[in-house]
Each structure stands twice: as C-alpha cells, then as structure tokens.
Design a protein around this motif. Structure first.
Motif, PDB file in Angstrom:
ATOM      1  N   PRO A  46     -11.536 -24.893  24.502  1.00  0.00           N
ATOM      2  CA  PRO A  46     -12.562 -25.893  23.729  1.00  0.00           C
ATOM      3  C   PRO A  46     -11.681 -26.101  22.282  1.00  0.00           C
ATOM      4  O   PRO A  46     -11.947 -26.805  21.399  1.00  0.00           O
ATOM      5  CB  PRO A  46     -13.839 -25.249  23.425  1.00  0.00           C
ATOM      6  N   PHE A  47     -10.405 -25.293  22.266  1.00  0.00           N
ATOM      7  CA  PHE A  47      -9.782 -25.276  20.912  1.00  0.00           C
ATOM      8  C   PHE A  47      -8.296 -25.994  21.054  1.00  0.00           C
ATOM      9  O   PHE A  47      -7.451 -25.994  20.192  1.00  0.00           O
ATOM     10  CB  PHE A  47      -9.341 -23.883  20.503  1.00  0.00           C
ATOM     11  N   HIS A  48      -8.409 -26.923  22.060  1.00  0.00           N
ATOM     12  CA  HIS A  48      -7.244 -27.752  22.348  1.00  0.00           C
ATOM     13  C   HIS A  48      -7.600 -29.107  21.955  1.00  0.00           C
ATOM     14  O   HIS A  48      -8.639 -29.566  22.598  1.00  0.00           O
ATOM     15  CB  HIS A  48      -6.361 -27.535  23.640  1.00  0.00           C
ATOM     16  N   HIS A  49      -6.857 -29.919  21.566  1.00  0.00           N
ATOM     17  CA  HIS A  49      -7.021 -31.479  21.184  1.00  0.00           C
ATOM     18  C   HIS A  49      -7.630 -32.152  22.423  1.00  0.00           C
ATOM     19  O   HIS A  49      -8.326 -33.117  22.416  1.00  0.00           O
ATOM     20  CB  HIS A  49      -5.955 -31.928  20.245  1.00  0.00           C
ATOM     21  N   ALA A  50      -6.687 -31.907  23.408  1.00  0.00           N
ATOM     22  CA  ALA A  50      -6.936 -32.772  24.566  1.00  0.00           C
ATOM     23  C   ALA A  50      -8.267 -32.633  25.423  1.00  0.00           C
ATOM     24  O   ALA A  50      -8.628 -33.623  25.896  1.00  0.00           O
ATOM     25  CB  ALA A  50      -5.562 -32.455  25.598  1.00  0.00           C
ATOM     26  N   ASN A  51      -8.906 -31.397  25.138  1.00  0.00           N
ATOM     27  CA  ASN A  51     -10.006 -31.007  26.008  1.00  0.00           C
ATOM     28  C   ASN A  51     -11.390 -31.564  24.969  1.00  0.00           C
ATOM     29  O   ASN A  51     -12.445 -31.187  25.376  1.00  0.00           O
ATOM     30  CB  ASN A  51     -10.200 -29.689  26.169  1.00  0.00           C
ATOM     31  N   ARG A  52     -11.156 -32.085  23.900  1.00  0.00           N
ATOM     32  CA  ARG A  52     -12.333 -32.475  22.894  1.00  0.00           C
ATOM     33  C   ARG A  52     -13.123 -33.385  23.861  1.00  0.00           C
ATOM     34  O   ARG A  52     -14.482 -33.280  23.331  1.00  0.00           O
ATOM     35  CB  ARG A  52     -11.753 -33.229  21.613  1.00  0.00           C
ATOM     36  N   ILE A  53     -12.761 -34.281  24.720  1.00  0.00           N
ATOM     37  CA  ILE A  53     -13.851 -35.106  25.510  1.00  0.00           C
ATOM     38  C   ILE A  53     -14.732 -34.315  26.421  1.00  0.00           C
ATOM     39  O   ILE A  53     -15.640 -34.791  26.866  1.00  0.00           O
ATOM     40  CB  ILE A  53     -13.048 -36.188  26.252  1.00  0.00           C
ATOM     41  N   PHE A  54     -14.480 -33.010  26.764  1.00  0.00           N
ATOM     42  CA  PHE A  54     -15.147 -32.301  27.288  1.00  0.00           C
ATOM     43  C   PHE A  54     -16.571 -31.525  26.811  1.00  0.00           C
ATOM     44  O   PHE A  54     -17.359 -30.840  27.423  1.00  0.00           O
ATOM     45  CB  PHE A  54     -14.365 -31.451  28.477  1.00  0.00           C
ATOM     46  N   TYR A  55     -16.219 -31.376  25.436  1.00  0.00           N
ATOM     47  CA  TYR A  55     -17.137 -30.503  24.600  1.00  0.00           C
ATOM     48  C   TYR A  55     -17.926 -31.102  23.535  1.00  0.00           C
ATOM     49  O   TYR A  55     -17.572 -32.259  23.042  1.00  0.00           O
ATOM     50  CB  TYR A  55     -16.502 -29.424  23.796  1.00  0.00           C
ATOM     51  N   TYR A  56     -19.115 -30.641  23.310  1.00  0.00           N
ATOM     52  CA  TYR A  56     -19.736 -30.646  22.151  1.00  0.00           C
ATOM     53  C   TYR A  56     -19.565 -29.848  21.215  1.00  0.00           C
ATOM     54  O   TYR A  56     -19.362 -28.601  21.390  1.00  0.00           O
ATOM     55  CB  TYR A  56     -21.413 -30.788  22.272  1.00  0.00           C
ATOM     56  N   TYR A  57     -19.357 -30.235  19.743  1.00  0.00           N
ATOM     57  CA  TYR A  57     -18.962 -29.040  18.785  1.00  0.00           C
ATOM     58  C   TYR A  57     -20.138 -29.171  17.587  1.00  0.00           C
ATOM     59  O   TYR A  57     -20.615 -30.221  17.261  1.00  0.00           O
ATOM     60  CB  TYR A  57     -17.772 -29.356  18.120  1.00  0.00           C
ATOM     61  N   HIS A  58     -20.432 -28.036  17.026  1.00  0.00           N
ATOM     62  CA  HIS A  58     -21.431 -27.959  15.959  1.00  0.00           C
ATOM     63  C   HIS A  58     -20.989 -26.882  15.237  1.00  0.00           C
ATOM     64  O   HIS A  58     -20.572 -25.751  15.490  1.00  0.00           O
ATOM     65  CB  HIS A  58     -22.973 -27.605  16.510  1.00  0.00           C
TER      66      HIS A  58
END
Length: 655
Positions: free
Chosen positions: A129-141
């Motif tokens: 979840p800490f890589h820019h390319a994987n942001r489409i797979f995660y929700y962040y709060h």
C-alpha cells in the motif's frame, strides 16, 4: 488494464501530501543497499495445535508432524544485500529443538524482510500500500498525530490474497515509515506483521525489528508460528563460521531474551534427551538413531521434499517422488507426471559439469518421455557451455505417409505410429552482451512401432536425419524483444535418408508493468528451402511439449488444443501468441471466491500452416494456492472447433 475505480487519495490536501511523500520516500531519501551486510538474529517458535497424517504430505512440515507439539529454532546470520528483497542468507550459529535443524514452513522466511516501498511487500506477492502504482487497490484514511507524525490506515478496495490491511506511523515531513502493522493471507498462511523501522538513515528502508505471527490451517491441521527478526546486531562473526550448532554461543549473541514459553520448550527438550540417553544402552541408542535416519529422514524426506546433497565437489539434487506440483492435465495430452534430477561436479567457479535429466509419464498416451542433457560449463560469465542431449518425443504419424500406406494396403489396417528419438551436440557462447551463438550437430530418428508392417507396404520403417545447425540470438535492447534466427541443414551422411534445409525466425518480448502485470508477446515463422521427402517436417521452435508445465513456465507461448500431428505436416508455419497477466483482473472481484485468486491471464494465439485455414486459440486462466487452470477454445477460420482446459497443481509450490 484494471477494473478498479480511480482512487480518492484522502480527505484533504494535507493527507494527500502525506501519501505522496510516502510514495516518493525511497526516491528522495534512500541510498542503494547493494553490498551492505547486516548481522541478523532470527527466532522461530512453532505451536502444533492440531495435526493428522495429512501433515506428513506437506513439504518441510514432516519435521513437526510427530512427537512434540512445540518447537523453537534460533539462528544468527549474516545477510548480504543486493536490494531490500534480494539478499543472501548465511547461517553462522544455529540451535533449536527441530530435528536435525531442518527448515519448517520456509515461506515464513520471506516475512523477515518486507520491502514496504516496493511494488510488492515480498518477492512476487502482496501488493504494497506504500507504492504509488498500487494506490488504485487501496482505501486510505489518515489521522494527524501530535508532533510531526500521522497515522495512516489502509484497507483493500476488493478483498484479495494479494492485498493487506493495517496501519502505519509516518513522518509527515519526509514520508518515512516509523512503524508498520499489517495483516493478510497468502498461500494458506494467515499472517500479522509488526515492524519497527530503522532510525539509521542509511538503512531506513529496513526494519530494525520485525515480528510475524502466522497460522497455517489446512485439512484439519493448525499450526501457529511466531518469527522474530532483529537487524543490525552488534557482534560480527568470521565468514568461516557456517551452520555451527552451539546453544551456549547463542546465549552470548542473542540480542533479546527468551520468553518464559521459549525457555520451557528448551527445558522439556533437554529433559527428553536426557531421559532417552539414561534409559537406553549405548548400542541400542545408536541402532535406534540409525533406523530413524533411514526410515524418517531418508524415506519420509525424499518422498515429499526434494533432496540436495553436497559431497566435496559433487552436488546432487533429486525432486520429490510424491509431489503434486509435477502432475499436470491438458485436454490434448491428458494426465502426466514428471521427475527431475540434478548432478553437478565443480572444478572451480568457472568450470563445472552438470547432468539434469527429466523423466515423465503420460497416462493417456501410455508413454515415457525423457530428456537427458549433459552440459560442460566452461565460461559462466558468457554462458559458454558444450552440451550433449538425448531425448525422445511423442509417438506420431504423418497424413501424407498414411495416404501412401492406405493406397498400398487397401485400407485393410491402420498404419503404425513412429517413435521419436533425438541426439544433439551443441556449443553455446555469448559473444557480446547482445549476441549469443549456438552451433552444433543434430541426429534425429523416427522408427515405426511395427517395422515389418511398414516394410510389407514397401515404405521406409525408419527416417533418419543428420546435419549441422546454427542459432543466433540477438538482444540489442536492455528491456526489449529478443530476436532469434535458426538454420538447420540435413545431409546425406551417417545413414541419413532425409535431406533438407530449414530456416526459423522468432521474436519474443516479456514486458513487466506496474502492479505485477505482465504482457507476453511472441511471433515466429519457419520454412523449408528444400526437402528430399514430404514426410515428417520437424521444427525447433514449433513443437509439442509432452511434459507438464506450470503457471510460471511457457503456457503463454504454446498451443493448448492443437492436434500434435499438425506440428510436422507443413513446409512452413506462421505463429503468434499474446497473453496479459494481472492480479484483480476479472473473477477476482467476485464475492467469496475472488479473494483467493492470486493472478489471472488472457490468451490469444494464431497459426497458419499449409493446406488448412488459419487456426486460432483464445483462453482465460487463473492461479490460486491450490491449482492453475486455463480454459481454451479453438477456431479454424471462423468455425468453432473445440473447448478444452489445462490444469497444473500449485499446492505448496513455494514450500
């Protein structure tokens, strides 16, 4: 390509800045780890809560399949880094209660060094979840904390085995992770990881301490494990110390004390050993250990797990005799099984001799297949080797030969098939980084299964060819396609009755994209310039594969439903293949089953040969912890031909 919606970075601009600083931290603040060494302490504790006889069938788990319920293993190691997730582990001091200090549950080793800032947390799995390319797979709060810190929570948009849930404490100014806690499930192991990151700016990509709680739960067996890893231990041992069993020395090196439960495991083990030695005569003890060595370590170990032995200059490897990974099923070949062996004699690091035979049995064809390559490596740096290979192929026939047979025998009997045998002697060398040359001699023989019947029909019962071959492989681009040209000429020598000239050209390109996505392309052609006979065309790049291949092999460059006779019917061929692989592609988004799918693929292949319409195959495949399966449909022109599948077992592939 993805079916995921675009990401909503965070609730406000400050949160978005924090995320971008995390994603850019490695680029802005870290230095390469190549060449660095770390002294590392590792401790494993296993608690076998439930077990049955099926645990014996799990590779590496036979060591905890009987006797005690709790085990401990400690090691003091030296790690030599090429990158965060690419390193060599040299065990120096070891101790523990696992019989013969075997390794149990080896996938846990990957959890020792998570690479938080890379695309995957661990080699080839778990999207970070800490890589820019994987942001489409995660929700962040994000919750801003007192001082210069933020608490970042992350969770998957779609539940899947390649994604994790958790939170991290982050430095707002730099984006450096200070501590991370995450959990997930992969390859039948549920895991919870707690990592405290290094405060040394030179090693800020690495944890200072990492603790992993894991649970293996399968077929009524339940085993808990705890793995503790401490980095940058102060004492450095000489490189000459390797795999020394010394608990007293470990007491001096151990950077953190044992827990009461750990000490209790050691105490029970010592009492058991002491009682066993005091109650049995010395000669009985020796005989008991000898029987255990034969019945437990040799038979049990080699049936389920491959065996590797080093004796001086000789290294031997034998694949497991009962391993589901070597079973495979396809529509065209049916069920098959294979075994691998390996033998190496090393003179020095620049010269060694290898013998790596493969044997397989096809249940549908009732035929044994083998490939026996003997290779002398004389220049590993330039991939320089000389090789002698002996192999066979599947029993086959030829339509032109069958027509001639029917005309002479008046359709009264079926023509027997021909068995196939190949002997090849080649030399390979990489002349330049972008040019590799292979040259040699090839002898090919096809012999009728019923030689007398073919002689009665007035036809040859044996077809032999002999001649030189030359292959040139070009890789002019660092991350581009590989081009291959091959020429082979059959000559009227050494009893050969087939003469020919044949060219083949091939181009292949494997493009690794972000988020574990792979685009695989291949195209090729081959043709005969002349032939003395129309029987049995044979190609190097266009041939049938008789032994099972797994998901990681060459499914993408093969035809799965093509009739095996088509490979030797034509004076020419044109072929093309394309596949696209990605996690979370199609079925991964389905409820219940989607969370267990590790990766998915789309396939398309095309073929043009003599005397028939263009042939096409399309397919879809997926891989999970248990198996890989591909579903394929074939078309002749626009007409649908048939549907089939290919299945290989992936159970415990990483074990």
């Amino acid at each position: 390509m993805t079916l995921m919606p675009s990401v909503c970075f965070a609730h406000n601009d400050t949160d978005s800045v924090t995320l971008h600083r995390i994603w850019n931290y490695r680029r802005n603040y870290t230095t390469p780890l190549k060449g660095h060494e770390h002294n590392v302490y590792m401790r494993y504790v296993f608690d076998v809560e439930k077990r049955n006889f099926l645990l014996w069938l799990v590779p590496t788990m036979y060591v905890v399949a009987k006797d005690d319920r709790q085990y401990i293993s400690e090691s003091y190691c030296k790690l030599r880094f090429r990158d965060v997730d690419d390193y060599e582990v040299h065990r120096q001091i070891i101790c523990g209660t696992i019989p013969r200090h075997r390794t149990a549950m080896p996938p846990l080793l990957e959890f020792t060094t998570p690479d938080f800032y890379d695309v995957t947390l661990y080699p080839d799995h778990c999207l970070s979840p800490f890589h820019h390319a994987n942001r489409i797979f995660y929700y962040y709060h994000i919750n801003q904390q007192p001082g210069d810190c933020a608490l970042v929570h992350f969770r998957p948009r779609t539940p899947n085995t390649q994604l994790v849930t958790g939170h991290a404490v982050v430095n707002n100014t730099t984006g450096q992770l200070q501590s991370v806690q995450l959990e997930g499930e992969f390859d039948m192991i549920s895991f919870k990881v707690s990592a405290l990151m290094s405060k040394d700016e030179n090693y800020s990509q690495l944890p200072e301490r990492c603790s992993t709680d894991a649970v293996f739960h399968s077929a009524g067996n339940r085993i808990k494990a705890n793995l503790l890893t401490v980095y940058n231990c102060p004492e450095t041992l000489p490189d000459s110390i390797r795999d020394v069993k010394d608990r007293a020395r470990m007491e001096q090196l151990r950077p953190v004390p044992l827990t009461p439960n750990d000490m209790n495991i050691y105490r029970q083990y010592d009492e058991k050993v002491s009682k066993s030695l005091s109650e049995e005569p010395q000669d009985t003890v020796k005989r008991h250990d000898w029987l255990k060595e034969i019945g437990w370590d040799i038979i049990g170990y080699n049936l389920i797990k491959g065996n590797k032995t080093d004796i001086g200059h000789v290294t031997m490897h034998v694949s497991p005799l009962l391993n589901p990974l070597y079973f495979g099923y396809s529509h065209s070949h049916g069920l098959s099984y294979k075994l691998k062996f390996g033998l190496q004699y090393t003179w020095n690091s620049h010269r060694f001799l290898t013998l790596k035979p493969e044997f397989g049995y096809n249940f549908k064809l009732n035929q044994i297949f083998y490939t026996v390559p003997l290779r002398m490596n004389y220049n590993p740096k330039r991939n320089g080797y000389a090789e002698l290979k002996w192999a066979n192929g599947n029993h086959t026939s030829n339509s032109i030969l069958e027509n001639d047979f029917r005309e002479r025998m008046k359709d009264s009997i079926n023509m027997p098939e021909y068995k196939d045998m190949l002997i090849q002697a080649i030399n390979n060398v990489m002349a330049f980084d972008w040019l590799e040359i292979t040259s040699g001699l090839i002898f090919h023989k096809r012999t009728a299964l019923d030689r007398n019947l073919m002689k009665a029909a007035g036809l040859d019962d044996e077809f032999r060819s002999f001649g030189p071959m030359l292959t040139v492989k070009l890789s002019p681009w660092y991350d581009g396609p590989t081009l291959t040209a091959n020429y082979e000429r059959g000559m009227n020598m050494f009893g050969a009755n087939l003469t020919y000239g044949r060219w083949e050209f091939d181009a292949s390109y494997l493009h690794r994209m972000k988020c574990m996505r792979i685009l695989n392309l291949r195209a090729g052609t081959g043709f005969y310039t002349h032939r003395s006979s129309n029987y049995f065309a044979d190609y190097t790049n266009f041939r049938d594969n008789n032994l099972p291949t797994g998901w990681e092999d060459d499914w993408s460059g093969q035809f799965q439903l093509l009739n095996s006779r088509w490979y030797n019917e034509s004076d020419y061929y044109f072929r093309g293949h394309a596949s696209y692989e990605s996690p979370l592609l199609v079925l991964s988004h389905m409820p219940l089953i989607g969370r267990y799918i590790e990766s998915e693929r789309l396939y398309i292949s095309a073929l043009s040969i003599q005397h028939t319409r263009p042939y096409f195959e399309v397919g879809y495949g997926l891989s999970n912890r248990l198996f890989s399966i591909g579903l394929f449909g074939s078309f002749l022109g626009s007409e649908f031909q048939k549907f089939g599948c290919k299945v290989t077992v992936e159970l415990f592939r990483r074990w």
